[in-house]
Write a protein that holds these residues in place. Structure first.
Motif, PDB file in Angstrom:
ATOM      1  N   GLY A  34      45.079  11.948 -45.950  1.00  0.00           N
ATOM      2  CA  GLY A  34      44.367  12.763 -46.557  1.00  0.00           C
ATOM      3  C   GLY A  34      43.020  12.079 -46.999  1.00  0.00           C
ATOM      4  N   SER A  35      42.370  11.500 -46.061  1.00  0.00           N
ATOM      5  CA  SER A  35      40.872  11.100 -45.908  1.00  0.00           C
ATOM      6  C   SER A  35      40.122  12.373 -45.323  1.00  0.00           C
ATOM      7  N   ASN A  36      39.486  12.438 -46.036  1.00  0.00           N
ATOM      8  CA  ASN A  36      38.169  13.653 -45.848  1.00  0.00           C
ATOM      9  C   ASN A  36      37.730  12.742 -44.315  1.00  0.00           C
ATOM     10  N   ILE A  37      36.911  13.173 -43.129  1.00  0.00           N
ATOM     11  CA  ILE A  37      36.733  12.584 -41.688  1.00  0.00           C
ATOM     12  C   ILE A  37      35.086  13.295 -41.989  1.00  0.00           C
ATOM     13  N   SER A  38      34.335  12.536 -42.117  1.00  0.00           N
ATOM     14  CA  SER A  38      32.701  13.190 -42.428  1.00  0.00           C
ATOM     15  C   SER A  38      32.347  12.375 -41.452  1.00  0.00           C
ATOM     16  N   GLY A  39      32.379  12.202 -40.287  1.00  0.00           N
ATOM     17  CA  GLY A  39      32.083  12.091 -38.660  1.00  0.00           C
ATOM     18  C   GLY A  39      32.548  11.461 -37.494  1.00  0.00           C
ATOM     19  N   THR A  40      31.840  11.433 -36.747  1.00  0.00           N
ATOM     20  CA  THR A  40      32.447  10.983 -35.555  1.00  0.00           C
ATOM     21  C   THR A  40      31.737   9.914 -34.502  1.00  0.00           C
ATOM     22  N   VAL A  41      32.599   8.715 -34.174  1.00  0.00           N
ATOM     23  CA  VAL A  41      31.803   7.497 -33.422  1.00  0.00           C
ATOM     24  C   VAL A  41      31.442   8.206 -31.915  1.00  0.00           C
ATOM     25  N   HIS A  42      30.308   8.147 -31.893  1.00  0.00           N
ATOM     26  CA  HIS A  42      29.971   7.958 -30.204  1.00  0.00           C
ATOM     27  C   HIS A  42      29.969   6.565 -29.577  1.00  0.00           C
ATOM     28  N   ASN A  43      30.620   6.560 -28.611  1.00  0.00           N
ATOM     29  CA  ASN A  43      30.017   5.167 -28.025  1.00  0.00           C
ATOM     30  C   ASN A  43      29.813   5.105 -26.016  1.00  0.00           C
ATOM     31  N   ASP A  44      29.375   4.080 -25.321  1.00  0.00           N
ATOM     32  CA  ASP A  44      29.798   4.607 -24.200  1.00  0.00           C
ATOM     33  C   ASP A  44      30.606   3.748 -23.792  1.00  0.00           C
ATOM     34  N   TYR A  45      31.424   4.178 -22.476  1.00  0.00           N
ATOM     35  CA  TYR A  45      32.089   3.272 -21.951  1.00  0.00           C
ATOM     36  C   TYR A  45      32.366   3.489 -21.245  1.00  0.00           C
ATOM     37  N   ASN A  46      32.861   2.728 -19.927  1.00  0.00           N
ATOM     38  CA  ASN A  46      33.894   3.136 -18.327  1.00  0.00           C
ATOM     39  C   ASN A  46      34.989   2.692 -18.307  1.00  0.00           C
ATOM     40  N   LEU A  47      35.737   4.083 -17.826  1.00  0.00           N
ATOM     41  CA  LEU A  47      36.893   3.059 -17.629  1.00  0.00           C
ATOM     42  C   LEU A  47      37.851   2.204 -15.960  1.00  0.00           C
ATOM     43  N   ILE A  48      36.612   2.281 -16.191  1.00  0.00           N
ATOM     44  CA  ILE A  48      36.329   0.851 -14.608  1.00  0.00           C
ATOM     45  C   ILE A  48      36.697  -0.413 -15.044  1.00  0.00           C
ATOM     46  N   GLU A  49      36.404  -0.405 -16.416  1.00  0.00           N
ATOM     47  CA  GLU A  49      35.928  -1.809 -16.730  1.00  0.00           C
ATOM     48  C   GLU A  49      37.748  -2.045 -17.816  1.00  0.00           C
ATOM     49  N   LEU A  50      38.566  -1.237 -17.667  1.00  0.00           N
ATOM     50  CA  LEU A  50      40.094  -1.439 -17.615  1.00  0.00           C
ATOM     51  C   LEU A  50      40.836  -2.128 -17.366  1.00  0.00           C
ATOM     52  N   LEU A  82      38.731 -13.158 -13.123  1.00  0.00           N
ATOM     53  CA  LEU A  82      37.656 -12.886 -11.641  1.00  0.00           C
ATOM     54  C   LEU A  82      37.160 -11.000 -11.936  1.00  0.00           C
ATOM     55  N   SER A  83      37.690 -10.267 -11.474  1.00  0.00           N
ATOM     56  CA  SER A  83      37.325  -8.832 -11.275  1.00  0.00           C
ATOM     57  C   SER A  83      36.353  -8.334 -13.060  1.00  0.00           C
ATOM     58  N   GLY A  84      37.572  -9.480 -14.362  1.00  0.00           N
ATOM     59  CA  GLY A  84      36.598  -8.974 -15.522  1.00  0.00           C
ATOM     60  C   GLY A  84      35.004  -9.277 -14.695  1.00  0.00           C
ATOM     61  N   SER A  85      34.443 -10.030 -14.510  1.00  0.00           N
ATOM     62  CA  SER A  85      33.238 -11.103 -13.859  1.00  0.00           C
ATOM     63  C   SER A  85      32.463 -10.156 -12.647  1.00  0.00           C
ATOM     64  N   ILE A  86      33.717  -9.103 -11.495  1.00  0.00           N
ATOM     65  CA  ILE A  86      32.732  -9.208 -11.136  1.00  0.00           C
ATOM     66  C   ILE A  86      31.972  -7.238 -11.241  1.00  0.00           C
ATOM     67  N   ILE A  87      33.127  -6.909 -12.294  1.00  0.00           N
ATOM     68  CA  ILE A  87      32.576  -5.786 -13.196  1.00  0.00           C
ATOM     69  C   ILE A  87      31.400  -5.773 -13.795  1.00  0.00           C
ATOM     70  N   VAL A  88      31.146  -6.341 -14.605  1.00  0.00           N
ATOM     71  CA  VAL A  88      30.151  -6.820 -15.480  1.00  0.00           C
ATOM     72  C   VAL A  88      28.871  -6.993 -14.858  1.00  0.00           C
ATOM     73  N   VAL A  89      29.041  -7.587 -13.659  1.00  0.00           N
ATOM     74  CA  VAL A  89      27.825  -8.413 -13.763  1.00  0.00           C
ATOM     75  C   VAL A  89      27.781  -6.734 -12.342  1.00  0.00           C
ATOM     76  N   ALA A  90      28.711  -6.251 -11.395  1.00  0.00           N
ATOM     77  CA  ALA A  90      28.136  -4.853 -11.003  1.00  0.00           C
ATOM     78  C   ALA A  90      27.083  -4.198 -11.517  1.00  0.00           C
ATOM     79  N   GLU A  91      27.675  -3.568 -12.976  1.00  0.00           N
ATOM     80  CA  GLU A  91      27.012  -3.112 -13.868  1.00  0.00           C
ATOM     81  C   GLU A  91      26.300  -3.230 -14.962  1.00  0.00           C
TER      82      GLU A  91
END
Length: 309
Positions: A72-88, A113-122
């Protein structure tokens, strides 16, 4: 999302909190899961099966209700955020590792360990900042660790002086039968959560008493662990001074939005439906599993309790 879509802010915050609690209910590596399973001597996968039957119906009904309210809500805009699937990848490693039953510490280390490697590499985080963040995270757990140690010591003193025997006798007078015992167990951990505002600490406090209640009322270990987890989540989710509520309000304030706990509470659908689902599975769904006294050290525990009594 609330600002861009026009959805109610309390509805959005309540939805996020409900999703977080649902994930905590079914997580193999959450602190509540570890506390409940270790305290009752059951496998995490067995507790997961019990929780899944209870939490999934509550989550589905919650999603349907949120969808109905949002249509029932009137959607007045959109959300744009950058993302990278490798962060999953770190999340998938933790999820798959937990499902496969790999040791929780190994799973967490692989995820870190995997999260650390990814964020440092990015280039998202510098290696030195990463170490600082880890230190901050470890320091944040210090208070919870100390509380858990103190609670364990207090429980030992209560047990030594016959407090558990007296409390169990009082519970037996009020709650009759296996179903009554399960309800009493849930209310016990709920009362401790109200007192401590921390569901993990509440489970640690309730574990010794719940262990004896499980034997007295012939309740399986997996069912006991599930009840402790679900009822502590229910009470933790709805109290206005719980950590989850305070973090949500603080996050909104940092983004320039003002919302109070009492505005959010009516939209905490998941905890309320989880309570309803838990009661249905206690009183209406038969459970033929009884208490399993065949774990290592059980005989010594029984003798110790008998001597204290």
């Amino acid at each position: 999302v609330s600002a861009a879509s026009g959805f109610s802010l309390p509805l959005c915050v309540g939805s996020v909190m409900g999703g977080a609690m649902f994930g905590d209910n079914l997580s193999f590596i959450s602190d509540t899961t570890i506390a409940a399973c270790q305290g009752q001597g059951c496998q995490m996968k067995d507790k997961f099966r019990e929780n899944f039957k209870i939490a999934l119906p509550a989550a589905i009904v919650t999603l349907v209700l949120i969808l109905a309210l949002s249509l029932g809500s009137n959607i007045s805009g959109t959300v744009h955020n950058d993302y990278n699937l490798i962060e999953l990848v770190p999340y998938l490693i933790v999820l798959v590792g937990g499902i496969l039953g790999i040791n929780v510490f190994v799973v967490l280390l692989l995820g870190i360990l995997s999260g650390s490697i990814i964020v440092v590499a990015e280039g998202a985080v510098a290696a030195t900042d990463l170490l600082g963040n880890m230190g901050t995270g470890a320091a944040g757990m210090f208070e919870t660790t100390m509380v858990a140690v103190l609670v364990s010591a207090i429980c030992a003193l209560i047990r030594e002086n016959g407090g558990f025997v007296a409390l169990l006798a009082g519970i037996k007078r009020v709650f009759k039968g296996r179903k009554g015992g399960q309800l009493g167990m849930g209310l016990l951990v709920g009362a401790m959560d109200i007192a401590t505002a921390n569901n993990t600490v509440a489970i640690v406090m309730a574990n010794p008493i719940a262990h004896e209640m499980a034997e007295t009322y012939d309740i399986s270990r997996r069912k006991t662990a599930s009840i402790l987890d679900t009822f502590s989540c229910v009470f933790q989710g709805v109290i206005p001074y719980g950590a989850q509520m305070l973090v949500a309000i603080s996050a909104c304030a940092e983004l320039g939005f003002n919302v109070s706990a009492f505005q959010i509470m009516p939209f905490l659908f998941y905890p309320f439906f989880l309570l309803l689902s838990s009661l249905v599975f206690i009183f209406l769904v038969p459970d033929n599993r009884g208490y399993e006294p065949d774990h290592a050290g059980f005989e010594e525990e029984v003798l110790e309790v008998a001597e204290e009594a």
